[in-house]
Design a protein around this motif. Structure first.
Motif, PDB file in Angstrom:
ATOM      1  N   PHE A  24       0.840  -1.210   0.000  1.00  0.00           N
ATOM      2  CA  PHE A  24       0.000   0.000   0.000  1.00  0.00           C
ATOM      3  C   PHE A  24       0.872   1.257   0.000  1.00  0.00           C
ATOM      4  O   PHE A  24       0.660   2.176  -0.786  1.00  0.00           O
ATOM      5  CB  PHE A  24      -0.930  -0.044   1.213  1.00  0.00           C
ATOM      6  CG  PHE A  24      -1.925   1.077   1.295  1.00  0.00           C
ATOM      7  CD1 PHE A  24      -2.721   1.415   0.211  1.00  0.00           C
ATOM      8  CD2 PHE A  24      -2.101   1.775   2.479  1.00  0.00           C
ATOM      9  CE1 PHE A  24      -3.656   2.437   0.301  1.00  0.00           C
ATOM     10  CE2 PHE A  24      -3.028   2.795   2.583  1.00  0.00           C
ATOM     11  CZ  PHE A  24      -3.807   3.127   1.481  1.00  0.00           C
ATOM     12  N   LEU A  28       1.129   4.120  -3.008  1.00  0.00           N
ATOM     13  CA  LEU A  28       0.880   5.553  -2.791  1.00  0.00           C
ATOM     14  C   LEU A  28       2.125   6.381  -3.109  1.00  0.00           C
ATOM     15  O   LEU A  28       2.016   7.485  -3.652  1.00  0.00           O
ATOM     16  CB  LEU A  28       0.430   5.796  -1.353  1.00  0.00           C
ATOM     17  CG  LEU A  28      -0.919   5.209  -0.942  1.00  0.00           C
ATOM     18  CD1 LEU A  28      -1.188   5.491   0.523  1.00  0.00           C
ATOM     19  CD2 LEU A  28      -2.046   5.748  -1.810  1.00  0.00           C
ATOM     20  N   LEU A  34       1.735   9.894  -1.490  1.00  0.00           N
ATOM     21  CA  LEU A  34       2.300   9.853  -0.144  1.00  0.00           C
ATOM     22  C   LEU A  34       3.545  10.721  -0.070  1.00  0.00           C
ATOM     23  O   LEU A  34       4.539  10.458  -0.742  1.00  0.00           O
ATOM     24  CB  LEU A  34       2.638   8.411   0.249  1.00  0.00           C
ATOM     25  CG  LEU A  34       3.147   8.196   1.665  1.00  0.00           C
ATOM     26  CD1 LEU A  34       2.087   8.579   2.693  1.00  0.00           C
ATOM     27  CD2 LEU A  34       3.573   6.751   1.850  1.00  0.00           C
ATOM     28  N   VAL A  74      -0.443  13.162   2.875  1.00  0.00           N
ATOM     29  CA  VAL A  74      -0.781  12.835   1.489  1.00  0.00           C
ATOM     30  C   VAL A  74      -1.172  14.092   0.729  1.00  0.00           C
ATOM     31  O   VAL A  74      -1.655  15.064   1.312  1.00  0.00           O
ATOM     32  CB  VAL A  74      -1.923  11.794   1.413  1.00  0.00           C
ATOM     33  CG1 VAL A  74      -1.504  10.476   2.059  1.00  0.00           C
ATOM     34  CG2 VAL A  74      -3.205  12.306   2.045  1.00  0.00           C
ATOM     35  N   VAL A  76      -3.590  14.953  -2.424  1.00  0.00           N
ATOM     36  CA  VAL A  76      -4.646  14.383  -3.251  1.00  0.00           C
ATOM     37  C   VAL A  76      -5.476  15.500  -3.874  1.00  0.00           C
ATOM     38  O   VAL A  76      -5.337  16.672  -3.516  1.00  0.00           O
ATOM     39  CB  VAL A  76      -5.544  13.445  -2.409  1.00  0.00           C
ATOM     40  CG1 VAL A  76      -4.783  12.214  -1.958  1.00  0.00           C
ATOM     41  CG2 VAL A  76      -6.117  14.176  -1.206  1.00  0.00           C
ATOM     42  N   GLU A  81     -10.829  11.698  -1.866  1.00  0.00           N
ATOM     43  CA  GLU A  81      -9.679  10.844  -2.155  1.00  0.00           C
ATOM     44  C   GLU A  81      -8.916  10.515  -0.865  1.00  0.00           C
ATOM     45  O   GLU A  81      -8.465   9.387  -0.673  1.00  0.00           O
ATOM     46  CB  GLU A  81      -8.761  11.522  -3.176  1.00  0.00           C
ATOM     47  CG  GLU A  81      -7.725  10.585  -3.749  1.00  0.00           C
ATOM     48  CD  GLU A  81      -6.909  11.222  -4.866  1.00  0.00           C
ATOM     49  OE1 GLU A  81      -5.798  10.715  -5.113  1.00  0.00           O
ATOM     50  OE2 GLU A  81      -7.347  12.213  -5.475  1.00  0.00           O
ATOM     51  N   GLU A  84     -10.809   7.867   0.915  1.00  0.00           N
ATOM     52  CA  GLU A  84     -10.603   6.568   0.280  1.00  0.00           C
ATOM     53  C   GLU A  84      -9.293   5.941   0.741  1.00  0.00           C
ATOM     54  O   GLU A  84      -9.217   4.734   0.978  1.00  0.00           O
ATOM     55  CB  GLU A  84     -10.632   6.703  -1.244  1.00  0.00           C
ATOM     56  CG  GLU A  84     -10.331   5.425  -1.992  1.00  0.00           C
ATOM     57  CD  GLU A  84     -11.331   4.293  -1.734  1.00  0.00           C
ATOM     58  OE1 GLU A  84     -10.987   3.143  -2.067  1.00  0.00           O
ATOM     59  OE2 GLU A  84     -12.432   4.537  -1.206  1.00  0.00           O
ATOM     60  N   ILE A  85      -8.249   6.757   0.904  1.00  0.00           N
ATOM     61  CA  ILE A  85      -6.981   6.249   1.429  1.00  0.00           C
ATOM     62  C   ILE A  85      -7.190   5.711   2.846  1.00  0.00           C
ATOM     63  O   ILE A  85      -6.689   4.638   3.191  1.00  0.00           O
ATOM     64  CB  ILE A  85      -5.898   7.342   1.387  1.00  0.00           C
ATOM     65  CG1 ILE A  85      -5.507   7.609  -0.069  1.00  0.00           C
ATOM     66  CG2 ILE A  85      -4.675   6.952   2.213  1.00  0.00           C
ATOM     67  CD1 ILE A  85      -4.627   8.824  -0.261  1.00  0.00           C
ATOM     68  N   SER A  86      -7.956   6.425   3.658  1.00  0.00           N
ATOM     69  CA  SER A  86      -8.258   5.957   5.010  1.00  0.00           C
ATOM     70  C   SER A  86      -9.028   4.650   4.981  1.00  0.00           C
ATOM     71  O   SER A  86      -8.744   3.725   5.746  1.00  0.00           O
ATOM     72  CB  SER A  86      -9.063   7.004   5.777  1.00  0.00           C
ATOM     73  OG  SER A  86      -8.304   8.156   5.983  1.00  0.00           O
ATOM     74  N   ARG A  88      -8.976   2.333   2.693  1.00  0.00           N
ATOM     75  CA  ARG A  88      -8.064   1.261   2.285  1.00  0.00           C
ATOM     76  C   ARG A  88      -7.091   0.907   3.417  1.00  0.00           C
ATOM     77  O   ARG A  88      -6.754  -0.257   3.604  1.00  0.00           O
ATOM     78  CB  ARG A  88      -7.311   1.678   1.032  1.00  0.00           C
ATOM     79  CG  ARG A  88      -8.245   1.749  -0.195  1.00  0.00           C
ATOM     80  CD  ARG A  88      -7.521   2.082  -1.461  1.00  0.00           C
ATOM     81  NE  ARG A  88      -6.502   1.081  -1.755  1.00  0.00           N
ATOM     82  CZ  ARG A  88      -5.435   1.334  -2.505  1.00  0.00           C
ATOM     83  NH1 ARG A  88      -5.236   2.525  -3.026  1.00  0.00           N
ATOM     84  NH2 ARG A  88      -4.548   0.380  -2.741  1.00  0.00           N
TER      85      ARG A  88
END
Length: 104
Positions: A24, A28, A34, A74, A76, A81, A84-86, A88
């Protein structure tokens, strides 16, 4: 848009978690999303200013499980968005808590 994501999860140390999280983070990073990430000591030091006087309190604290144990910075296109990272992240780590704050 930049967001600082801090997480507080129950510690979990297993090989699958490390492999999945590594993938992951690599994804990123390669996508340029990231900017920085890392773990944070749970105790730390609380610094308060009241009337110009500093009060310094060293941890550990009674509710260490509520303190952030890691972070990701991050970049984004939208708040969605970052959410969505959170989502995942928690799919990999399991239940926990994340504080998400936009950086200006």
């Amino acid at each position: 848009m930049r967001f600082l994501l801090t997480n507080a999860n129950e510690p979990r140390d297993d090989e699958t978690l490390h492999v999945e999280m590594g993938r992951f983070i690599q994804e990123l990073t390669e996508a340029g999303v990231l900017l920085a990430s890392g773990g944070m000591e749970l105790g730390g030091t609380m610094v308060r200013s009241t009337g110009g006087e500093l009060t310094v309190t060293d941890g550990p604290y009674a509710e260490a499980k509520e303190l952030a144990g890691g972070f990701a910075l991050v970049e984004v296109a939208s708040r969605e968005e970052a959410l969505e990272i959170s989502r995942r992240f928690f799919a990999i780590t399991g239940d926990g808590e994340c504080h998400m704050r936009q950086i200006y």
